[in-house]
Design an enzyme around this catalytic site. Structure first.
Site, mmCIF file in Angstrom:
data_model
loop_
_atom_site.group_PDB
_atom_site.id
_atom_site.type_symbol
_atom_site.label_atom_id
_atom_site.label_comp_id
_atom_site.label_asym_id
_atom_site.label_seq_id
_atom_site.Cartn_x
_atom_site.Cartn_y
_atom_site.Cartn_z
ATOM 1 C CE LYS B 96 -2.918 3.163 2.519
ATOM 2 N NZ LYS B 96 -3.449 2.905 4.193
ATOM 3 N N GLY B 157 -7.280 9.140 10.735
ATOM 4 C CA GLY B 157 -8.052 9.789 12.374
ATOM 5 C C GLY B 157 -8.698 10.158 12.596
ATOM 6 C CB ALA B 183 -8.403 7.975 5.365
ATOM 7 N N GLY B 184 -11.188 7.826 7.109
ATOM 8 C CA GLY B 184 -12.015 8.421 7.676
ATOM 9 C C GLY B 184 -12.980 8.270 7.570
ATOM 10 C CG ASN B 205 -5.638 1.784 11.911
ATOM 11 O OD1 ASN B 205 -4.587 2.631 11.952
ATOM 12 N ND2 ASN B 205 -5.499 0.712 13.177
ATOM 13 C CB THR B 206 -8.674 5.958 13.185
ATOM 14 O OG1 THR B 206 -7.714 6.314 12.940
ATOM 15 C CG2 THR B 206 -8.747 6.954 14.232
#
Lengths: 368, 255
Positions: B96, B157, B183-184, B205-206
């Site tokens: 990635k 994040g 993301a987001g 992830n976050t």
């Protein structure tokens, strides 16, 4: 480019008067804001904000978790030399301090010291020397870097202010981080605390972090020694300096340290003490002002306090610290730069973080 | 079977996870076992390649699809070197690409990402570039040899959700490669929304790592991704502006 004109633009600001006028309502509304202005940051350092420490802590915790996760970077300082030509009134390395034994590690000692630190699992190290400008000390440092880089994935330096070309030379030899404190942002206090030596040049030091950014350092860490001057204004200007760098050098990670100065040679005592409560307020204000700012906490603070500060916004802790030159290989080594309060080993710090639900990060970059 | 194919891999679970922000990396294995997640991305910069016993890789089940990422890279050159290091260290040939030189918002640099993709795809990597959603850049990544395209939903994040929805929708319509929203994404409903739109997968992830209970949140995401995918496959009925009356007022006009 220089931070100096921005700093000077605040000459007319009476920090105490400004802070006195900050109301509880203003603080409450700042805490709700998504993006803070510079004077909002100052307001969070005011007495009115002390009523809101818990609210600030909750938000600071959320922001830190969001941007950094449950992780804390670990590093340790490696003292190469305590020889110094400066006369900083607060520092044990001051050249007028006849009480300490001067020492500079040999290549063999450097290798042994690096291996001793690396055996604790640490991969990130901060190299320190006293302030001895010139070609020969720089060549010594480069030689040390070439020895040390085999043992670590990240090398930072905390040394005298250099030119952009000199910082670039260091990056070519593996340095990716620069820590340089202004010590004190108040120019008059700076002059009085540095009566002799090349460090007297306030602006050369003030612009050093920017030269580090221009030399492509991956991380640049700034800060003031808390206790040398009125802390709210010192913290305010540290924050402005960090923001100035972050806005202009997007590819450099900017962080701050918040060291509280202790007693120095010849009975020097800090003139503007910072309490534990003040320190908490400082960390929280930094985090609310700059959500992605790295915040480093040294072993100057006690183990108990460090443990409690971890969830409030700190992103980087030193561990297994010995501030004496050769302290990791020589039991007789003494005369550290300052007295440490948290004497725990790296393994003990690692365990503490795991127990608190944090991941200790030993490595954050490959030396490529 | 509605599997996602990327490179030579068949993927059943379209929730991909990141491993960067967990308090205890040991949870990754439980999380994968409990949810059936197969693809996990790992920041190679944090992997101590000399000490396999003490790094995050020991928590990744052997059957998982490892997607090392180049986070920390600020240029194409750094990303390429990290990718080569990953492959040489036995992390497989998926990579990635993350090239970020903005430390304030962590927005990806599309130009450098395209350059890195070109080099690595030519070297046989399965390249999954993380990008700022932009049609021209996405097309350039296709041309450069990417195996999928990973536009951000919002800055890394932030948990702000699918803020780039309209552009991501255009990428889904216009690109021939799988679009993986990365993301987001902050809530399972947002992951479902991306999947309903036709995203091939989402990477989270976050939102999982910082949840009060990461394991339960991962299950919620996995189910939401599945539900969104099913809704997409079912071809939702058309949305209309006015209600369709069951007793039309103009029905009398029929012969």
């Amino acid at each position: 480019m220089s931070f100096y004109p921005l700093l000077k633009s605040y000459d007319g600001l009476d920090v105490n008067d400004y802070m006195r006028k900050v109301t509880s309502q203003r603080v409450a509304s700042i805490i709700r804001k998504e993006r803070l202005q510079a004077l909002d940051f100052l307001a969070l350092l005011s007495p009115a904000a002390t009523e809101f420490l818990e609210e600030m802590a909750q938000k600071a915790h959320r922001l830190t978790l969001q941007h950094f996760g449950r992780t804390i970077q670990l590093y340790t300082p490696l003292y190469l030399s305590n020889q110094c030509v400066n006369r900083c009134l607060y520092c044990n390395f001051s050249h007028i301090n006849k009480e300490i034994q001067r020492r500079r590690l040999s290549p063999e000692e450097i290798e042994a010291e690096a291996k001793a630190i690396a055996s604790t699992g640490l991969k990130q190290v901060l190299l320190l020397t006293g302030d001895v400008p010139g070609k020969e000390p720089l060549e010594y440092l480069v030689q040390a870097l070439d020895i040390i880089k085999e043992s670590f994935t990240s090398l930072s330096v905390e040394i005298n202010a250099l030119s952009t070309e000199e910082y670039t030379l260091l990056t070519k030899h593996g340095v990716d981080g620069l820590t340089i404190y202004q010590e004190v942002y108040d120019e008059k206090t700076y002059e009085s605390l540095h009566p002799a030596g090349p460090k007297r040049d306030y602006r050369w030091r003030l612009d050093a972090p920017e030269r580090g950014c221009q030399a492509a350092m991956r991380r640049v860490n700034v800060g003031a020694l808390l206790g040398l001057h009125h802390w709210p204004s010192e913290v305010f200007f540290t924050g402005l300096h960090a923001q100035y760098l972050q806005d202009r050098y997007l590819d450099t990670e900017i962080s701050v340290s918040i060291p509280r100065i202790k007693s120095g040679p010849e009975g020097y005592q800090p003139t503007a003490p910072v309490s534990d409560r003040d320190l908490v307020q400082i960390i929280l204000a930094f985090r609310l002002f700059m959500p992605r700012l790295g915040i480093t906490l040294s072993t100057r603070e006690s183990a108990a306090l460090r443990d409690n500060l971890v969830p409030l916004g700190v992103t980087r802790l030193s561990s297994g610290v010995n501030t004496a030159v050769g302290g990791h290989i020589d039991e007789e080594a003494k005369d550290g730069q300052f007295i440490i309060s948290d004497e725990r080993s790296t393994e003990e710090i690692r365990q503490m973080l795991l127990q608190k639900g944090y991941q200790p990060v030993f490595q954050d970059w490959h030396n490529i | 079977m509605d599997n996602l194919r990327i490179g030579d891999k068949e993927i059943r679970n379209r929730l991909f996870i990141g491993s960067g922000k967990f308090a205890d990396e040991g949870i990754i294995q439980d999380l994968m076992t409990e949810t059936g997640v197969e693809v996990v991305t790992v920041a190679l910069r944090r992997v101590d390649l000399q000490n396999r016993q003490q790094n995050v890789l020991r928590h990744i089940p052997p059957e998982a699809i490892l997607m090392p990422n180049t986070s920390g890279a600020r240029t194409a050159e750094e990303a390429v070197r990290i990718a080569r290091l990953a492959r040489a260290s036995g992390c497989g040939n998926w990579i990635k690409i993350e090239v970020i030189s903005d430390n304030k918002y962590l927005l990806p640099d599309n130009n450098e990402t395209i350059k890195a993709t070109e080099v690595l795809a030519a070297e046989g990597f399965v390249v999954l570039p993380y990008m700022h959603p932009d049609l021209y850049a996405a097309k350039a990544l296709e041309k450069a040899g990417a195996a999928a395209i990973m536009p951000l939903g919002a800055p890394i994040g932030t948990n702000r959700g699918l803020k780039t929805k309209e552009i991501v929708r255009i990428l889904i319509e216009e690109c021939s490669l799988p679009i993986i929203v990365d993301a987001g994404i902050g809530k399972p409903s947002e992951a479902a929304e991306a999947m309903e739109m036709g995203a091939a997968a989402v990477l989270v992830n976050t939102a999982i790592a910082t949840a009060g209970d990461p394991l339960i949140m991962a299950k919620a995401f996995s189910q939401a991704v599945q539900a969104g995918r099913l809704a997409y496959l079912a071809q939702p009925g058309q949305t209309v502006e006015y209600a369709r009356a069951s007793s039309p007022l103009t029905g009398f006009l029929q012969d």
